[in-house]
Design an enzyme around this catalytic site. Structure first.
Site, PDB file in Angstrom:
ATOM      1  N   LEU A 146     -80.164  87.136 -37.461  1.00  0.00           N
ATOM      2  CA  LEU A 146     -79.854  86.500 -36.166  1.00  0.00           C
ATOM      3  C   LEU A 146     -78.595  87.122 -35.586  1.00  0.00           C
ATOM      4  CD1 LEU A 146     -81.209  84.106 -34.539  1.00  0.00           C
ATOM      5  CD2 LEU A 146     -79.198  82.776 -35.219  1.00  0.00           C
ATOM      6  N   ILE A 149     -79.487  90.698 -30.951  1.00  0.00           N
ATOM      7  CA  ILE A 149     -80.875  90.767 -30.481  1.00  0.00           C
ATOM      8  C   ILE A 149     -81.647  89.550 -30.987  1.00  0.00           C
ATOM      9  CG2 ILE A 149     -83.040  92.056 -30.716  1.00  0.00           C
ATOM     10  CD1 ILE A 149     -81.321  94.626 -30.615  1.00  0.00           C
ATOM     11  N   ARG A 169     -77.028  86.887 -43.389  1.00  0.00           N
ATOM     12  CA  ARG A 169     -75.940  86.954 -44.366  1.00  0.00           C
ATOM     13  C   ARG A 169     -75.225  85.622 -44.511  1.00  0.00           C
ATOM     14  NH1 ARG A 169     -74.227  92.694 -42.454  1.00  0.00           N
ATOM     15  NH2 ARG A 169     -73.639  91.585 -40.584  1.00  0.00           N
ATOM     16  N   ILE A 223     -89.348  94.330 -35.064  1.00  0.00           N
ATOM     17  CA  ILE A 223     -88.674  95.128 -34.020  1.00  0.00           C
ATOM     18  C   ILE A 223     -87.390  95.725 -34.584  1.00  0.00           C
ATOM     19  CG2 ILE A 223     -89.583  93.881 -32.025  1.00  0.00           C
ATOM     20  CD1 ILE A 223     -86.746  92.434 -32.013  1.00  0.00           C
ATOM     21  N   ARG A 225     -86.495  97.838 -38.184  1.00  0.00           N
ATOM     22  CA  ARG A 225     -86.698  99.182 -38.700  1.00  0.00           C
ATOM     23  C   ARG A 225     -87.860  99.118 -39.676  1.00  0.00           C
ATOM     24  NH1 ARG A 225     -84.100 100.708 -35.158  1.00  0.00           N
ATOM     25  NH2 ARG A 225     -82.339 102.172 -35.082  1.00  0.00           N
ATOM     26  N   GLU A 254     -91.853 107.321 -38.771  1.00  0.00           N
ATOM     27  CA  GLU A 254     -92.285 107.461 -37.374  1.00  0.00           C
ATOM     28  C   GLU A 254     -91.778 108.794 -36.800  1.00  0.00           C
ATOM     29  OE1 GLU A 254     -89.232 104.963 -34.739  1.00  0.00           O
ATOM     30  OE2 GLU A 254     -90.182 103.708 -36.248  1.00  0.00           O
ATOM     31  N   HIS A 272     -92.147 102.375 -30.987  1.00  0.00           N
ATOM     32  CA  HIS A 272     -90.691 102.216 -31.019  1.00  0.00           C
ATOM     33  C   HIS A 272     -90.132 102.250 -29.601  1.00  0.00           C
ATOM     34  CE1 HIS A 272     -86.789 102.976 -33.502  1.00  0.00           C
ATOM     35  NE2 HIS A 272     -86.626 102.080 -32.547  1.00  0.00           N
TER      36      HIS A 272
HETATM   37  C1  8YV Z   1     -84.212 103.575 -30.265  1.00  0.00           C
HETATM   38  C2  8YV Z   1     -83.331 101.625 -31.409  1.00  0.00           C
HETATM   39  O1  8YV Z   1     -83.502 104.089 -31.338  1.00  0.00           O
HETATM   40  O2  8YV Z   1     -81.252 101.154 -30.483  1.00  0.00           O
HETATM   41  C3  8YV Z   1     -81.879 101.335 -31.535  1.00  0.00           C
HETATM   42  O3  8YV Z   1     -81.407 101.251 -32.687  1.00  0.00           O
HETATM   43  O4  8YV Z   1     -84.047 101.527 -32.364  1.00  0.00           O
HETATM   44  C4  8YV Z   1     -83.903 102.099 -30.108  1.00  0.00           C
HETATM   45  O5  8YV Z   1     -83.049 101.854 -29.056  1.00  0.00           O
HETATM   46  C5  8YV Z   1     -83.857 104.416 -29.096  1.00  0.00           C
HETATM   47  O6  8YV Z   1     -84.865 105.347 -29.031  1.00  0.00           O
HETATM   48  C6  8YV Z   1     -82.504 105.083 -29.220  1.00  0.00           C
HETATM   49  O7  8YV Z   1     -82.384 106.187 -28.314  1.00  0.00           O
END
Ligand code: 8YV
Length: 311
Positions: A146, A149, A169, A223, A225, A254, A272
């Site tokens: 949390l 984002i 955490r 959303i 990693r 990816e 992504h």
């Molecule tokens: C992409 C993201 O990496 O901000 C991040 O960590 O995962 C995304 O915004 C974006 O393509 C960064 O240029």
């Protein structure tokens, strides 16, 4: 105009912004020009690009690595810290875009919007109605991580009549319930949304045990990693119906993702694109450029990554 090592490929609108303010060089240019290699003080990159440790070690004048993105899990932070290299990211400016995509992926997943599109295009509608889906209203949503984002996601979902809880955490003492045990959060959720940062601390945080706890009526949205989920175990859970479905914007390896995803009807796939809007990428690029200018002009950046947090 300062010289920068450019790592990664930027959208043209971002590259145009960069090129008006800095001279960008490829790694091949830098490695082939001793004067340039020893003079380059900055790297500009994207959060989905690996910054190789050997590159960081090869630039004696390097002072700053500025990434466009909030994630910095692909940057060798410990090496940068040892060398006194400032690392900056672009927090806050992308919160809305990523949270909006998360909500969109959640509805696509629950209401099977991509499958409905294919259903109409295929002509199958003539043979009968599209199968019933599920509502969001009344569901229990667990947010893993949390942070900035994650909070924006929670704020957007609350009006849809959901019950919110989170894992992270520490208890942030908010109106939403803090659950210190991830499996228990999964067990008590209908939807599990991953918003945690990538990196060693969160690698494979969501594994088969968590997915089994989420259960056959549970949904996963990632959303964060790809590394936050044990991807092989996720694919297995999706294939055998151990969870009802998943919506994924991030993946291991990816853009070359595991082809087994393509055979699964209960998964929504996105490339992504959490921050991939014109407005957001302009703001991210602006902040990365401002970090570089501030560092070169005054010796400190606007949004440095705090290595202690990243550890
Ligand atoms: C992409 C993201 O990496 O901000 C991040 O960590 O995962 C995304 O915004 C974006 O393509 C960064 O240029």
């Amino acid at each position: 105009m300062h010289d920068l090592l450019l790592i990664g490929k930027f959208p043209q609108l971002a590259q145009d912004m960069i090129d008006t303010e800095f001279r960008c060089h490829s790694l091949e240019d830098v490695n082939g020009n001793e004067a340039l290699r020893t003079s380059v003080r900055g790297i500009i990159t994207r959060s989905n690009c690996v910054v190789p440790p050997e590159v960081v070690a090869s630039l004696p004048s390097l002072g700053i690595i500025a990434t466009c993105g909030v994630g910095y899990d692909l940057i060798p932070l410990e090496l940068a810290a040892r060398r006194g290299v400032t690392v900056t990211n672009t927090p806050e400016v992308l919160n809305d875009a990523v949270a909006e995509l998360c909500v969109g992926l959640l509805f696509a997943l629950l209401r099977r919007i991509p499958q409905g599109d294919r259903f109409v295009r295929s002509g199958a509608w003539r043979q009968g109605a599209f199968p019933l889906a599920v509502s969001l209203a009344g569901k229990r949503v667990g947010i893993v991580g949390l942070g900035r984002i994650g909070k924006e996601v929670a704020r957007r979902l609350e009006p849809f009549g959901v019950t919110l809880a989170y894992f992270g955490r520490a208890d942030q003492h908010l109106a939403w319930r803090f659950e210190p045990d991830l499996r228990r959060l999964a067990r008590d959720s209908d939807v599990l949304i991953l918003c945690a940062p990538g990196g060693r601390a969160t690698e494979h945080l969501v594994d088969a045990a968590v997915l089994d706890a989420l259960g056959p009526n549970g949904y996963l949205v990632n959303i964060a990693r790809g590394s936050v989920v044990h991807e092989d175990e996720l694919i297995g859970a999706l294939a055998r119906g151990a969870i009802a479905g998943a919506a994924l914007d991030v993946f291991d390896g990816e853009p070359d993702i595991d082809p087994r995803f393509f055979d699964l009807d209960n998964v929504v796939l996105a490339p992504h694109v959490g921050s991939a809007t014109v407005e957001t990428r302009q703001a991210m690029t602006r902040l990365a450029l401002d970090n570089l200018h501030r560092f070169f002009d005054e010796g400190h950046a606007l949004t440095p990554v705090k290595a202690a947090v990243a550890a």
